[in-house]
Design a protein around this motif. Structure first.
Motif, short mmCIF file in Angstrom:
data_model
loop_
_atom_site.label_atom_id
_atom_site.label_comp_id
_atom_site.label_asym_id
_atom_site.label_seq_id
_atom_site.Cartn_x
_atom_site.Cartn_y
_atom_site.Cartn_z
N ASP A 62 -10.03 9.11 -5.89
CA ASP A 62 -8.94 8.83 -5.12
C ASP A 62 -9.20 7.70 -4.09
N PRO A 63 -7.93 6.95 -3.66
CA PRO A 63 -8.33 5.74 -2.97
C PRO A 63 -8.44 6.24 -1.65
N VAL A 64 -9.08 5.62 -0.69
CA VAL A 64 -9.53 5.74 0.51
C VAL A 64 -9.22 4.43 1.52
N ASP A 114 1.11 17.48 -3.14
CA ASP A 114 -0.12 18.15 -3.11
C ASP A 114 -0.85 17.84 -1.65
N GLY A 115 -0.12 16.78 -1.12
CA GLY A 115 -0.64 16.23 0.25
C GLY A 115 -1.80 15.22 0.09
N ARG A 116 -2.17 14.97 -1.02
CA ARG A 116 -3.08 13.76 -1.21
C ARG A 116 -2.48 12.93 -2.38
N LEU A 117 -2.78 11.38 -2.08
CA LEU A 117 -2.37 10.46 -2.98
C LEU A 117 -3.61 10.13 -3.97
N ASN A 118 -3.25 10.35 -5.27
CA ASN A 118 -4.28 9.92 -6.12
C ASN A 118 -4.18 8.42 -6.72
N THR A 119 -5.22 8.08 -7.23
CA THR A 119 -5.07 6.76 -7.88
C THR A 119 -3.37 6.39 -8.69
N VAL A 120 -3.35 7.29 -9.65
CA VAL A 120 -2.14 6.91 -10.46
C VAL A 120 -0.68 7.24 -9.41
N GLU A 121 -0.91 7.94 -8.47
CA GLU A 121 0.51 7.92 -7.43
C GLU A 121 0.75 6.86 -6.74
N GLY A 122 -0.37 6.11 -6.54
CA GLY A 122 -0.40 4.82 -5.86
C GLY A 122 0.14 3.51 -6.73
N VAL A 123 -0.01 3.83 -7.91
CA VAL A 123 0.68 2.66 -9.02
C VAL A 123 1.63 2.12 -8.50
N CYS A 163 0.81 -1.09 -0.02
CA CYS A 163 0.08 0.00 -0.03
C CYS A 163 0.98 1.33 0.13
N PRO A 164 0.57 2.31 -0.76
CA PRO A 164 1.27 3.53 -0.79
C PRO A 164 1.10 4.38 0.51
N THR A 165 2.36 5.07 0.69
CA THR A 165 2.37 6.39 1.88
C THR A 165 2.33 7.58 1.10
#
Ligand SMILES: [Ca+2]
Ligand SMILES: [Ca+2]
Ligand SMILES: [Cu+2]
Length: 233
Positions: free
Chosen positions: A225-227, A110-119, A100-102
């Protein structure tokens, strides 16, 4: 609201469809053939789902996998945006970390993780955990077929989901054939991710201060966005 959500789903569906290959045909091919190590055994996997993006969401998932099929899977989650549909998937990438991403993966800071950033952590979508119909990556955001979180909770279960061949894009890294994906998931490299967050507390998916989804600028980031996330060990 309902109509716009369906339109959103259809739009993103097209984006995701490009990464799916031979969705229904592939898994029907050679069902009795060699399946790789440990293939003929039932493998039970469980995941503890932890929040992403300070969502407050928690949950569990469990799956029984044999050969190229998920014989049964359950996902229980709470703390979700109430009465909203939540896209959920199994993610896997052969170049991903199977984690899982952090916020370390918050590439644009930008302080939030979008779906692509978690890939890079969890990989692209390999199974869409829909309530009915298609479960391939083509249904990644088929919003009208994902669980709705009544009172912020859902209890999802589904049986007999076949893995499908999934072609990777350059950015996502390679993924693989149904057989390869099933092997990886049985080996503990699949990651369950739930999406959809009401950042601005207006009770719907809206264009909040977080703006548009990176997947389609016409969509709110709140939809995609992932939750919550958990590795299926
Ligand atoms: Ca970010
Ligand atoms: Ca909102
Ligand atoms: Cu996902």
């Amino acid at each position: 609201m309902k109509k716009s959500m369906t339109t959103l789903g259809a739009t993103v569906l097209m984006l995701f469809a490009a990464t799916s290959v031979g969705a229904s045909a592939a898994s029907a091919h050679n069902p009795e053939g060699p399946q790789g190590k440990g293939a003929g055994k039932n493998v039970t996997l469980t995941a503890t789902l932890s929040e992403l993006n300070h969502s407050g969401v928690s949950g569990t998932a469990s799956a029984l996998v044999r050969n190229k099929k998920i014989k049964h899977i359950e996902v229980n989650a709470m703390g979700l945006t109430p009465d909203a549909p939540h896209a959920q998937h199994i993610h896997f990438g052969d170049q991903a970390l199977h984690e899982c991403p952090t916020l370390a993966q918050d590439a644009n800071k930008d302080g939030r993780l979008n779906t692509v950033e978690g890939v890079p952590a969890y990989g692209p979508i390999v199974v869409s955990l829909t309530t009915t119909g298609d479960t391939s990556p083509a249904s990644a955001l088929a919003v009208d077929r994902f669980p709705v979180a009544k009172h912020g909770m859902f209890h999802y279960s589904r049986s007999n989901i076949k893995f499908t061949d999934v072609a990777g894009t350059g950015a996502d890294g390679g993924v693989g054939t149904a057989k390869q994906i099933a092997e990886a998931v049985r080996a503990g490299e699949g990651v369950v991710v739930i999406h959809g967050i009401d950042y601005n507390d207006d009770s719907i998916y809206s264009l909040s201060g977080e703006g548009a989804s990176e997947l389609d600028p016409s969509l709110p980031a709140e939809v995609t966005d992932p939750v919550a996330c958990g590795v299926l060990h």
